[in-house]
Design a protein around this motif. Structure first.
Motif, short mmCIF file in Angstrom:
data_model
loop_
_atom_site.label_atom_id
_atom_site.label_comp_id
_atom_site.label_asym_id
_atom_site.label_seq_id
_atom_site.Cartn_x
_atom_site.Cartn_y
_atom_site.Cartn_z
N GLU A 1 0.82 -1.22 0.00
CA GLU A 1 0.00 0.00 0.00
C GLU A 1 0.86 1.27 0.00
O GLU A 1 0.68 2.15 -0.85
N MET B 1 -5.10 0.83 -1.20
CA MET B 1 -5.83 -0.16 -0.44
C MET B 1 -5.96 -1.47 -1.21
O MET B 1 -5.81 -2.56 -0.64
N THR C 1 -8.01 -4.07 8.44
CA THR C 1 -8.44 -4.10 7.04
C THR C 1 -9.90 -3.70 6.90
O THR C 1 -10.26 -2.94 6.00
N SER D 1 -10.20 0.06 7.46
CA SER D 1 -9.67 0.80 6.33
C SER D 1 -10.58 0.74 5.11
O SER D 1 -10.83 1.75 4.45
N VAL E 1 -12.16 3.77 3.02
CA VAL E 1 -11.79 4.02 1.63
C VAL E 1 -12.97 3.89 0.67
O VAL E 1 -13.11 4.65 -0.28
#
Lengths: 131, 131, 131, 131, 131, 131
Positions: free
Chosen positions: A111, C108, D47, D50, D54
């Motif tokens: 990332e 991501m 994860t 995030s 996102v």
């Protein structure tokens, strides 16, 4: 699937390398990787010699070297190599907790690598002399 | 080159992250990477939080984590990240000898990854349950 | 740096393509990308024809197509292409906020791609018939 | 294949994340991706947090975000992620025509990325201040 | 920029490799690539030995080997290696027309590679026994 | 697995391309690659036209072009493309010895590409005007 060169069918030059690998690793038979690249004996010999050098004793301990090899193989998306080096790393002491942390780094680095490249981050002055 | 968001020009939400980074790393100013991704404050916050988690204390020691991050960044070809983590690894104890061994592994793994994939090596039975 | 084929020095077959590009884009001169690949005229012609088709009107609107091209170029680490398509996307309406979100997705996705591959996630049954 | 952590066998911290995912997506069970990364609970939590950020509401609409995630996953060659995001994109309105155009862009960009890099195209002056 | 190990400053083991390279290639000094990897003498020795083997006489002629090395370096996005092997290929007979065709293949293959992977094309029966 | 568009079910525009491919290659049916990308007829047409141009007669002979396509596909890790072009190369005269040398170059180049990039080797003066 490629033809896997079994010991029994192998020419002398291939058996010689197989014997070295088996002795060095204390195993009864080499893995499919070796049997596949044995289709080109010069590559088999060169790869074994190189791996022995690169993964041999040095400034980094054996487990660290396996973790690095595992991480790079994962970054490169090689399924066989990732599995093979996961097994090697385990045999040298990698716990499941360590594995989780290695994979987390592989993901996180992927990332930040993309972020740094896409935003075209210029090198800070104090980095310019590296490595 | 992207606009690098300097502390003096940064909105409060960005300064807050800069302050955390500077305090955690004991540095007077953040590096260009942070100043570049600060162009999108949600990414700045999320990346700092994630890196702190991933690189924090765990089963792997700090130097090993840096070596892994360096190796993966090198495998992915990110020049900035490779330089940045080379510096971090050095500050945590990486010697020049270690660096040479890390890069040797990055190179060797790239080679065997390609050999394994191109020869389409089938997974050995004892690898199938991994990781 | 490669020899950039300027309009004034170009053979007729190259000028023909340059004229089409300039007319289609309403610009006085083509960018360095075209001047570089013009070193191999068949590649210049084929690339322009293909790009016109791929980026032309379709089910996706022009801005979405540019955002996709930008994201893929960023994922592939092509600095020139990322810059060039950032400019195109801007001219078609991409705001700085949108750019930040696109780059966040590039980062991501790079991470979750690595996590999925390294943990060797098996395809769920309902995915098997895709795409 | 990795051990997939089923809800019934999961520790509390993992179930908490599974519950959030199921609620947010209106599904009865999480996909294999989540069950695989749950092998390292900190990665699972990080994860999910995030991805929610996102892919949440922003300047880009949800379908565009999925198309971008799909394109980047395809560019990176992650089979699981490409399938998973193809399904998500479909659920958000992607038609078969759109899919064809997305894949066409993934392919075309891969080509022009290589041409630009191999011919070492220098950045045009008006690109230098980007992104 | 890394420290480039010049002949005059090199330890004996490094000079030995430099001498072999210069003699084999009929050049007065080695290129920057060798001077950089000489920072880790075991890597310098191993790389020279391997390249000599891989690029030596065989079933493929020297020019074909250089064209392949150039194409792979371009596919992998290594600017230094692409330039270095372009020069080698030229010295072995590559014309500008050939170069254009090589780069066209690098680009086209990148595109069809992505199309094949993204559409998840299943192997035709007659391919299954390959390579 | 994607829906493979069989000749019998194909629209006229797709059959037209299938007919051209079969005639050009002297085969009774197209391979799965064509049947998969036929899901987006514009991509099918454009890809066939492009491949015919790129792989047609030129400064490089047909076998060399196939070897290059094979090497790049291997470098990019596309299993289908590697298998498909291995078959094509064989039909054009590639021996098993040649195949072993091609794969050896794919592996060696991957390694030296990583070494050159990670050590950040600066371009030698005489390379700067390339390609």
């Amino acid at each position: 699937m490629p033809k896997l060169v079994q010991y029994a069918d192998a020419p002398a030059e291939v058996r010689a390398v197989y014997d070295e690998i088996k002795a060095a690793r204390g195993i009864p038979d080499v893995t499919n990787f070796w049997k596949a690249i044995a289709n080109h004996p010069p590559t088999l010999r060169r790869t074994w010699d190189s791996l022995r050098d690169v993964m041999g004793p040095g400034a980094l301990d054996p487990l660290t070297k396996e973790l690095l090899y595992l991480a790079v193989s994962a970054a490169n998306g090689c399924e066989y190599c990732t599995a093979s080096h996961t097994a090697s790393a385990r045999s040298k002491g990698m716990t499941r907790e360590m594995l989780g942390e290695v994979i987390a780094i592989v993901g996180m680095a992927a990332e930040t690598n993309r972020l740094a490249e896409t935003w075209r981050v210029p090198l800070d002055k104090f980095y310019e002399q590296l490595p």
